[in-house]
Design a protein around this motif. Structure first.
Motif, short mmCIF file in Angstrom:
data_model
loop_
_atom_site.label_atom_id
_atom_site.label_comp_id
_atom_site.label_asym_id
_atom_site.label_seq_id
_atom_site.Cartn_x
_atom_site.Cartn_y
_atom_site.Cartn_z
N ILE A 69 0.84 -1.21 0.00
CA ILE A 69 0.00 0.00 0.00
C ILE A 69 0.87 1.25 0.00
CG2 ILE A 69 -1.64 1.34 1.38
CD1 ILE A 69 -2.83 -1.38 2.29
N ALA A 70 1.92 1.25 0.82
CA ALA A 70 2.79 2.43 0.92
C ALA A 70 3.48 2.73 -0.41
CB ALA A 70 3.83 2.22 2.03
N LEU A 71 4.01 1.70 -1.07
CA LEU A 71 4.70 1.91 -2.35
C LEU A 71 3.72 2.32 -3.45
CD1 LEU A 71 7.14 -1.13 -2.15
CD2 LEU A 71 7.83 1.27 -2.30
N LEU A 72 2.53 1.73 -3.45
CA LEU A 72 1.52 2.14 -4.42
C LEU A 72 1.08 3.58 -4.18
CD1 LEU A 72 -0.37 1.40 -6.74
CD2 LEU A 72 -1.99 0.51 -5.05
N ALA A 73 0.92 3.95 -2.90
CA ALA A 73 0.54 5.32 -2.56
C ALA A 73 1.63 6.30 -2.98
CB ALA A 73 0.29 5.44 -1.06
N LEU A 74 2.90 5.92 -2.77
CA LEU A 74 4.01 6.80 -3.16
C LEU A 74 4.03 7.01 -4.67
CD1 LEU A 74 6.58 8.38 -2.51
CD2 LEU A 74 7.85 6.22 -2.64
N ALA A 75 3.89 5.93 -5.43
CA ALA A 75 3.87 6.05 -6.90
C ALA A 75 2.72 6.94 -7.36
CB ALA A 75 3.76 4.66 -7.53
#
Length: 394
Positions: free
Chosen positions: A270-276
């Motif tokens: 979730i964190a990496l998807l949110a960052l992207a």
């Protein structure tokens, strides 16, 4: 949370301040040393090089030391390095002393993360690590702006003199508050610590840090021209906006620690998807003041959720030899800084515009997400194989 985490957070605050405040006082240091800004920039890169070299080297040298002793030694070296830098007679000595000050950075965080996780129960380890890293994020909210202001008003040497004093306070706090850690386990050795690097999951974790957080730095390395030349802010307002990003980093760090203790890998996805997503959105919102301010806050939140998650992940995959791989996370963090800044500068130099680093950052975050999915798939395969072996054994 144990009060010993406060001592670790004070040390992290000093380290975070000295790493990033150099950017704020660079013009004053350049003028004092009689060099141009690009040459003075070596004071920034020398510190980063010290981190990359010192994290594995000092951890390896001190692998059999009790971790409290290691923390005190690293903070002592940090304090001496910053005090000497404040007294530097010229650029050459300044670069050498900045390198010296950077050497204990990774080793301190590596040992500190292991100590922080040992002070709490299994279900609160990532949260404890995030409390230590709270000092690092607060440095961006409080330490860097105040240090920059002090450097502008009194002189850059005063800024690093204060940083050295913070180091002394951290030493006293660690000596008083951190419990004795005892001697390392009988099997503790450099060979065993290096053995952790034979595990593919350890390399995957370091790669996720390098590329996932590389996305953050592709954006943040060029945030000032984005905010002034694209969003239309005056240079005087940039410091406040960077503090806003720092608040986002602080919230993201605390949130990341709590989510990691509940469900590490789903939270990481979730964190990496949110960052992207946020970095992609920033290419649009950077065109206006309100949108840029809101988005830079969420870049901080999404980006710094990843830190405590990956620190917990790599200690988990290192098994009983976490010290060296934990320190290696800091090397990966600084490599991420270099990669992000380099690729961001490359697209700007290629004529793609000042917001183009955000696209680079989004792509790096997507690549980090891909690596995380691969890592999670390996977890499931390993768990399935273990269940099969247990079934055969019974």
């Amino acid at each position: 949370m144990p009060v010993a985490l406060l001592a670790l957070a004070i040390g992290a605050f000093g380290i975070g301040t000295t790493e990033f405040v150099m950017m704020g006082v660079l013009p004053q240091a350049a003028a004092d040393f009689g060099v141009d800004i690009p040459t003075a920039g070596h004071l920034i890169s020398a510190y980063a090089l010290g981190v990359v070299v010192g994290a594995p080297l000092l951890t390896a040298v001190a692998v059999r030391l009790p971790r409290k002793t290691m923390l005190l030694a690293m903070m002592g070296l940090f304090t001496v390095g910053n005090a000497l830098f404040a007294l530097s007679p010229n650029q050459e000595f300044g670069v050498a002393f900045r390198f010296l000050a950077g050497l204990p950075h990774g080793a301190f965080f590596g040992a500190g993360a292991v100590v922080a996780s040992s002070l709490v129960g299994h279900g609160e380890r990532a949260k404890a690590v995030s409390m230590m890293f709270l000092g690092l994020t607060l440095a961006n909210v409080i330490g860097v702006p105040l240090g920059t202001l002090l450097g502008q008003q009194v002189g850059w040497r005063a800024t690093f003199g204060v940083v050295a004093v913070i180091g002394l306070v951290a030493i006293a706090a660690i000596a008083k508050l951190v419990p004795h850690q005892g001697k390392p386990a009988a099997g503790a050795s450099l060979r065993n610590e290096l053995g952790a690097f034979k595990r593919p999951q350890v390399h995957l974790a370091l790669a996720i840090v390098t590329f996932g957080l590389g996305g953050v730095f592709a954006c943040l390395s060029y945030i000032t021209p984005m905010l002034t030349d694209v969003a239309g802010y005056s240079p005087a307002n940039v410091t406040l906006l960077l503090s806003l990003a720092g608040v986002g980093m602080t919230i993201g760090n605390l949130l990341g620690g709590r989510l990691a203790d509940r469900a590490l890998m789903p939270s990481l996805y979730i964190a990496l998807l949110a960052l992207a997503s946020v970095l992609g959105i920033f290419t649009i919102t950077a065109q206006g003041k309100v949108g840029a301010a809101i988005t830079i806050f969420f870049v901080g939140v999404a980006g710094f959720m990843i830190g405590p998650m990956m620190q917990a992940r790599i200690m988990e995959k290192a098994g009983g030899t976490p010290s060296l791989v934990s320190a290696a996370v800091q090397s990966a963090f600084n490599i991420a800084n270099s990669i992000g800044a380099y690729l961001g500068g490359l697209v700007i130099a290629g004529g793609l515009g000042l917001v183009a680093p955000n696209w680079v950052g989004a792509l790096l975050a997507v690549f980090g997400l891909t690596l995380a999915v691969v890592s999670g798939t390996l977890d499931r395969r390993e768990a399935k194989a273990e269940r099969r072996e247990l079934a055969l054994a019974s």
